[in-house]
Design a protein around this motif. Structure first.
Motif, PDB file in Angstrom:
ATOM      1  N   VAL A  15       8.450  -7.801   5.158  1.00  0.00           N
ATOM      2  CA  VAL A  15       9.174  -8.534   6.251  1.00  0.00           C
ATOM      3  C   VAL A  15       9.636  -7.453   7.077  1.00  0.00           C
ATOM      4  CG1 VAL A  15      11.090 -10.093   6.786  1.00  0.00           C
ATOM      5  CG2 VAL A  15       9.784 -10.309   4.658  1.00  0.00           C
ATOM      6  N   GLY A  16       9.428  -8.016   8.543  1.00  0.00           N
ATOM      7  CA  GLY A  16      10.016  -7.148   9.564  1.00  0.00           C
ATOM      8  C   GLY A  16      10.929  -7.964  10.408  1.00  0.00           C
ATOM      9  N   ARG A  27       8.664  -1.007  11.387  1.00  0.00           N
ATOM     10  CA  ARG A  27      10.025  -0.829  10.222  1.00  0.00           C
ATOM     11  C   ARG A  27       9.543  -2.147   9.352  1.00  0.00           C
ATOM     12  NH1 ARG A  27      15.421   2.159   9.056  1.00  0.00           N
ATOM     13  NH2 ARG A  27      13.662   3.702   9.281  1.00  0.00           N
ATOM     14  N   LEU A  28       9.102  -1.877   8.077  1.00  0.00           N
ATOM     15  CA  LEU A  28       8.844  -2.990   7.318  1.00  0.00           C
ATOM     16  C   LEU A  28       9.728  -3.003   5.893  1.00  0.00           C
ATOM     17  CD1 LEU A  28       4.954  -3.156   7.364  1.00  0.00           C
ATOM     18  CD2 LEU A  28       6.543  -4.589   8.692  1.00  0.00           C
ATOM     19  N   HIS A  29      10.024  -4.334   5.532  1.00  0.00           N
ATOM     20  CA  HIS A  29      10.968  -4.233   4.427  1.00  0.00           C
ATOM     21  C   HIS A  29      10.288  -4.786   3.158  1.00  0.00           C
ATOM     22  CE1 HIS A  29      14.597  -3.266   6.649  1.00  0.00           C
ATOM     23  NE2 HIS A  29      13.986  -3.995   7.432  1.00  0.00           N
ATOM     24  N   PRO A  30      10.050  -4.274   1.944  1.00  0.00           N
ATOM     25  CA  PRO A  30       9.154  -4.893   0.738  1.00  0.00           C
ATOM     26  C   PRO A  30       9.819  -6.078   0.204  1.00  0.00           C
ATOM     27  CG  PRO A  30      10.270  -3.011   0.161  1.00  0.00           C
ATOM     28  CD  PRO A  30      10.648  -2.986   1.626  1.00  0.00           C
ATOM     29  N   PRO A  59      13.295   0.374  -0.607  1.00  0.00           N
ATOM     30  CA  PRO A  59      13.685   1.165   0.794  1.00  0.00           C
ATOM     31  C   PRO A  59      12.695   0.356   1.729  1.00  0.00           C
ATOM     32  CG  PRO A  59      12.498   2.793  -0.606  1.00  0.00           C
ATOM     33  CD  PRO A  59      12.820   1.664  -1.419  1.00  0.00           C
ATOM     34  N   ALA A  60      13.130   0.544   2.961  1.00  0.00           N
ATOM     35  CA  ALA A  60      12.285   0.174   4.172  1.00  0.00           C
ATOM     36  C   ALA A  60      11.095   1.164   4.313  1.00  0.00           C
ATOM     37  CB  ALA A  60      13.070   0.060   5.454  1.00  0.00           C
ATOM     38  N   LEU A  61       9.917   0.723   5.170  1.00  0.00           N
ATOM     39  CA  LEU A  61       8.858   1.420   5.072  1.00  0.00           C
ATOM     40  C   LEU A  61       8.614   1.691   6.546  1.00  0.00           C
ATOM     41  CD1 LEU A  61       6.116   2.980   3.948  1.00  0.00           C
ATOM     42  CD2 LEU A  61       5.055   0.698   3.962  1.00  0.00           C
ATOM     43  N   ASP A  62       8.198   2.777   7.149  1.00  0.00           N
ATOM     44  CA  ASP A  62       7.826   2.671   8.434  1.00  0.00           C
ATOM     45  C   ASP A  62       6.454   3.105   8.868  1.00  0.00           C
ATOM     46  OD1 ASP A  62      10.384   2.579   9.720  1.00  0.00           O
ATOM     47  OD2 ASP A  62      11.042   4.579   9.113  1.00  0.00           O
TER      48      ASP A  62
END
Length: 291
Positions: A15-16, A27-30, A59-62
């Motif tokens: 989700v972004g 930046r994405l959130h699993p 944790p978020a992913l860039d």
């Protein structure tokens, strides 16, 4: 206003937040296997609560700009099973289309299940024997049925309700056929109330060059009908409801290229710039089947 989107990247769902800028890192959130529709309902649409729920999955992913082509956007809140999504809409809803004898509820049409939804960039298909196809720049309302089958408004997005308007003009009873074209939908879900005013422009490209341009105005202020009444009457039909179903409801369009005397063709690219909201929906058109 909170805007969010769902996508897949490296075989995982994320989700972004916000409408991404072209070429900018994401930046994405699993999701971690969670259903975004459930998380939204539990959070009551509150961004802070939703972010807290997403943080529990990791944790978020860039995603760097170089990897953006690997990110696949999804229609807002699309169920895993496309049969659990119902795409429909209303026609002749705008003041500019209201005739002398106006019914107290506009005509409703069924467009298809979740597989007719196409995010920007993907081709929109129409039957090969289409009479006269036109774009329709629209606000799209998104509802989700809870475990009892009761529909809850989740937010809105924008789309192109591609329509064989020529078939409808030949025979008004063939509206159901005219609407069975693919439809474009922006991935960005706006969590607020439906917009009162939306302005933008249409550009049709043919063989790589602009072939037609026009403007449009939509939103609730442009409607001849009261939107709350429209939706209450629609969802009064119990046959539409099912636990876990997502509804995409197109609420009607302003004038289109057809009204401007233009005819879309196979291979055209239609770009809808919803400029007032910073959203662009662009798709190529493909005629399929018997010519």
């Amino acid at each position: 206003m909170t805007v969010l989107f769902e996508c897949s990247y490296d075989h995982q769902r994320y989700v972004g937040f916000g409408v991404p800028q072209d070429g900018a890192p994401l930046r994405l959130h699993p999701l971690g296997g969670a259903d975004l529709r459930v998380l939204l309902h539990r959070s009551g649409g509150d961004e802070s609560a939703l972010r807290d729920a997403l943080a529990a999955a990791g944790p978020a992913l860039d995603v760097p700009a170089a990897d953006l082509p690997l990110v696949r956007m999804r229609p807002p809140l699309l169920p895993d099973h496309v049969g659990d999504a119902l795409v429909s809409g209303f026609m002749m809803t705008h003041h500019v289309k209201a005739g002398p004898e106006v019914p107290d509820q506009p005509n409703w049409f069924f467009k298809g299940l979740g597989n007719v939804l196409r995010v920007p960039g993907l081709p929109l298909s129409v039957p090969g024997d289409a009479v006269a196809v036109t774009e329709e720049a629209e606000v799209v309302l998104v509802y989700v049925d809870d475990e009892e089958g009761e529909s809850h408004y989740a937010g809105y997005t924008f789309g192109n309700d591609l329509t064989d308007i020529g078939r409808f003009k030949q025979h008004a009873g063939h509206l159901s056929y005219a609407k069975l074209c693919d439809t474009a939908v922006a991935p960005w879900l706006h969590l607020g109330a439906p917009p009162r005013s939306v302005t933008g422009a249409v550009t049709v490209e043919r063989d790589g060059a602009p072939a037609w341009k026009g403007s449009f105005t939509t939103g609730t202020d442009a409607l001849h009908y009261d939107l709350d009444t429209m939706m209450r009457r629609l969802f009064a039909y119990e046959s539409l409801h099912h636990p876990g179903r997502t509804h995409y409801v197109y609420i009607g369009a302003d004038r289109s290229s057809f009204h401007g005397g233009f005819r879309l063709e196979d291979g055209d690219r239609v770009t809808l710039d919803f400029a007032s909201h910073g959203v662009t929906v662009s798709n190529p058109l493909v005629w399929k089947g018997t010519q």
